[in-house]
Scaffold this motif. Structure first.
Motif, PDB file in Angstrom:
ATOM      1  N   UNK A 161     -22.347 -17.465  33.242  1.00  0.00           N
ATOM      2  CA  UNK A 161     -23.071 -16.229  33.660  1.00  0.00           C
ATOM      3  C   UNK A 161     -23.820 -15.646  32.571  1.00  0.00           C
ATOM      4  N   UNK A 162     -25.025 -15.069  33.071  1.00  0.00           N
ATOM      5  CA  UNK A 162     -25.954 -14.165  32.046  1.00  0.00           C
ATOM      6  C   UNK A 162     -25.703 -12.817  32.675  1.00  0.00           C
ATOM      7  N   UNK A 163     -26.068 -11.855  31.695  1.00  0.00           N
ATOM      8  CA  UNK A 163     -25.900 -10.434  32.334  1.00  0.00           C
ATOM      9  C   UNK A 163     -26.902 -10.179  33.361  1.00  0.00           C
ATOM     10  N   UNK A 164     -28.008 -10.893  33.335  1.00  0.00           N
ATOM     11  CA  UNK A 164     -28.937 -10.629  34.510  1.00  0.00           C
ATOM     12  C   UNK A 164     -28.379 -11.140  35.605  1.00  0.00           C
ATOM     13  N   UNK A 165     -27.700 -12.191  35.569  1.00  0.00           N
ATOM     14  CA  UNK A 165     -27.131 -12.839  37.056  1.00  0.00           C
ATOM     15  C   UNK A 165     -25.967 -11.563  37.430  1.00  0.00           C
ATOM     16  N   UNK A 166     -25.346 -11.090  36.556  1.00  0.00           N
ATOM     17  CA  UNK A 166     -24.260 -10.223  37.069  1.00  0.00           C
ATOM     18  C   UNK A 166     -25.239  -8.984  37.597  1.00  0.00           C
ATOM     19  N   UNK A 167     -26.019  -8.497  36.835  1.00  0.00           N
ATOM     20  CA  UNK A 167     -26.745  -7.324  37.366  1.00  0.00           C
ATOM     21  C   UNK A 167     -27.312  -7.537  38.645  1.00  0.00           C
ATOM     22  N   UNK A 168     -27.701  -8.868  38.959  1.00  0.00           N
ATOM     23  CA  UNK A 168     -28.354  -9.086  40.115  1.00  0.00           C
ATOM     24  C   UNK A 168     -27.204  -9.135  41.345  1.00  0.00           C
ATOM     25  N   UNK A 169     -26.271  -9.721  41.012  1.00  0.00           N
ATOM     26  CA  UNK A 169     -24.986  -9.826  42.016  1.00  0.00           C
ATOM     27  C   UNK A 169     -24.609  -8.359  42.434  1.00  0.00           C
ATOM     28  N   UNK A 216     -20.823   0.751  41.015  1.00  0.00           N
ATOM     29  CA  UNK A 216     -20.494  -0.466  40.707  1.00  0.00           C
ATOM     30  C   UNK A 216     -21.489  -1.502  40.316  1.00  0.00           C
ATOM     31  N   UNK A 217     -22.620  -0.679  40.246  1.00  0.00           N
ATOM     32  CA  UNK A 217     -23.829  -1.509  39.808  1.00  0.00           C
ATOM     33  C   UNK A 217     -23.820  -1.827  38.158  1.00  0.00           C
ATOM     34  N   UNK A 218     -23.862  -2.986  37.701  1.00  0.00           N
ATOM     35  CA  UNK A 218     -23.724  -3.117  36.225  1.00  0.00           C
ATOM     36  C   UNK A 218     -25.436  -3.477  35.929  1.00  0.00           C
ATOM     37  N   UNK A 219     -25.946  -2.621  35.127  1.00  0.00           N
ATOM     38  CA  UNK A 219     -27.427  -2.539  34.607  1.00  0.00           C
ATOM     39  C   UNK A 219     -27.558  -3.753  33.782  1.00  0.00           C
ATOM     40  N   UNK A 220     -28.803  -4.481  34.192  1.00  0.00           N
ATOM     41  CA  UNK A 220     -29.325  -5.302  33.019  1.00  0.00           C
ATOM     42  C   UNK A 220     -29.277  -5.338  31.592  1.00  0.00           C
ATOM     43  N   UNK A 221     -29.515  -4.045  31.328  1.00  0.00           N
ATOM     44  CA  UNK A 221     -29.634  -3.763  29.851  1.00  0.00           C
ATOM     45  C   UNK A 221     -28.182  -3.164  29.241  1.00  0.00           C
ATOM     46  N   UNK A 222     -27.277  -3.688  29.794  1.00  0.00           N
ATOM     47  CA  UNK A 222     -25.768  -3.122  29.474  1.00  0.00           C
ATOM     48  C   UNK A 222     -25.611  -3.429  28.018  1.00  0.00           C
ATOM     49  N   UNK A 223     -26.061  -5.073  27.356  1.00  0.00           N
ATOM     50  CA  UNK A 223     -25.750  -5.170  25.999  1.00  0.00           C
ATOM     51  C   UNK A 223     -26.519  -4.199  25.205  1.00  0.00           C
ATOM     52  N   UNK A 224     -27.595  -3.911  25.333  1.00  0.00           N
ATOM     53  CA  UNK A 224     -28.540  -2.647  24.504  1.00  0.00           C
ATOM     54  C   UNK A 224     -27.653  -1.411  24.704  1.00  0.00           C
ATOM     55  N   UNK A 225     -27.353  -0.792  25.667  1.00  0.00           N
ATOM     56  CA  UNK A 225     -26.723   0.290  25.897  1.00  0.00           C
ATOM     57  C   UNK A 225     -25.446   0.441  25.109  1.00  0.00           C
TER      58      UNK A 225
END
Length: 191
Positions: free
Chosen positions: A34-42, A53-62
């Motif tokens: 999985x990529x972070x983007x896929x998790x965010x979209x899911x 419950x939403x996981x942001x697509x910029x989680x790594x940056x934050x």
């Protein structure tokens, strides 16, 4: 905790560097393909962007700049998406799941409450007690220090194998005096 009344139990996250944290999360997601983007979209399609419950697509940056700490709901959904245990996700972010049970015992409560004894890691070592020698007929009410002494530590798994039935643990509430004087508020009872 037992035997050391001077030491106050503390619940604190284990300090992890931001880079190490980002690398751990990336490795877990990559291990599941999985990529972070896929998790965010899911999480967006399942719960909506404004959901806790939403996981942001910029989680790594934050995470990398240290301005963000995930909510429990986000760790829960990461657990569901990746198939990894929720307790393992807590540990990734530096929290010890056993602290939850410790907090249940330490925090005062008005009413009697059920304690969750299922939170322990089956492989971890726990302090153990044994009967003090010479206590053939203990009094009805006595300080626990007169009845028990510290024994060598054991793994939770070894204790669980011996138990033929499950026990329930409760903490007597501050306003529940039903069993007074046998049980005082704050007492922990196994039934």
């Amino acid at each position: 905790m037992l035997g050391d009344s001077k030491r106050e139990p503390r619940v604190e996250p284990r300090i992890v560097s931001q880079t190490e944290l980002v690398d751990r999360v990336k490795a877990i997601l990559q291990g599941k393909g999985l990529t972070l983007y896929q998790c965010s979209q899911m999480t967006r399609s399942l719960y909506g962007r404004s959901s806790p419950y939403f996981v942001p697509h910029n989680l790594y940056y934050d995470l990398g700049i240290g301005t963000f700490s995930p909510r429990l709901q986000q760790l829960f959904v990461l657990s569901k998406i990746t198939g990894h245990n929720f307790n393992d996700w807590l540990r990734v972010f530096g929290f010890n799941p056993e602290d939850i049970a410790r907090l249940q015992v330490l925090l005062p409560s008005k009413r009697t409450s059920l304690l969750d004894s299922s939170l322990g890691d089956a492989e971890c070592w726990i302090p153990w007690l044994r009967n003090r020698p010479g206590n053939l007929r203990p009094p009805a009410i006595a300080p626990i220090g007169r009845l028990l002494e510290l024994a060598p530590s054991r793994r939770i798994l070894s204790v669980a194998r011996r138990q033929k039935s499950n026990f329930v643990y409760v903490k007597i509430g501050l306003e529940d005096a039903l069993a007074f004087p046998d049980l005082l508020p704050g007492s922990i009872v196994r039934g």
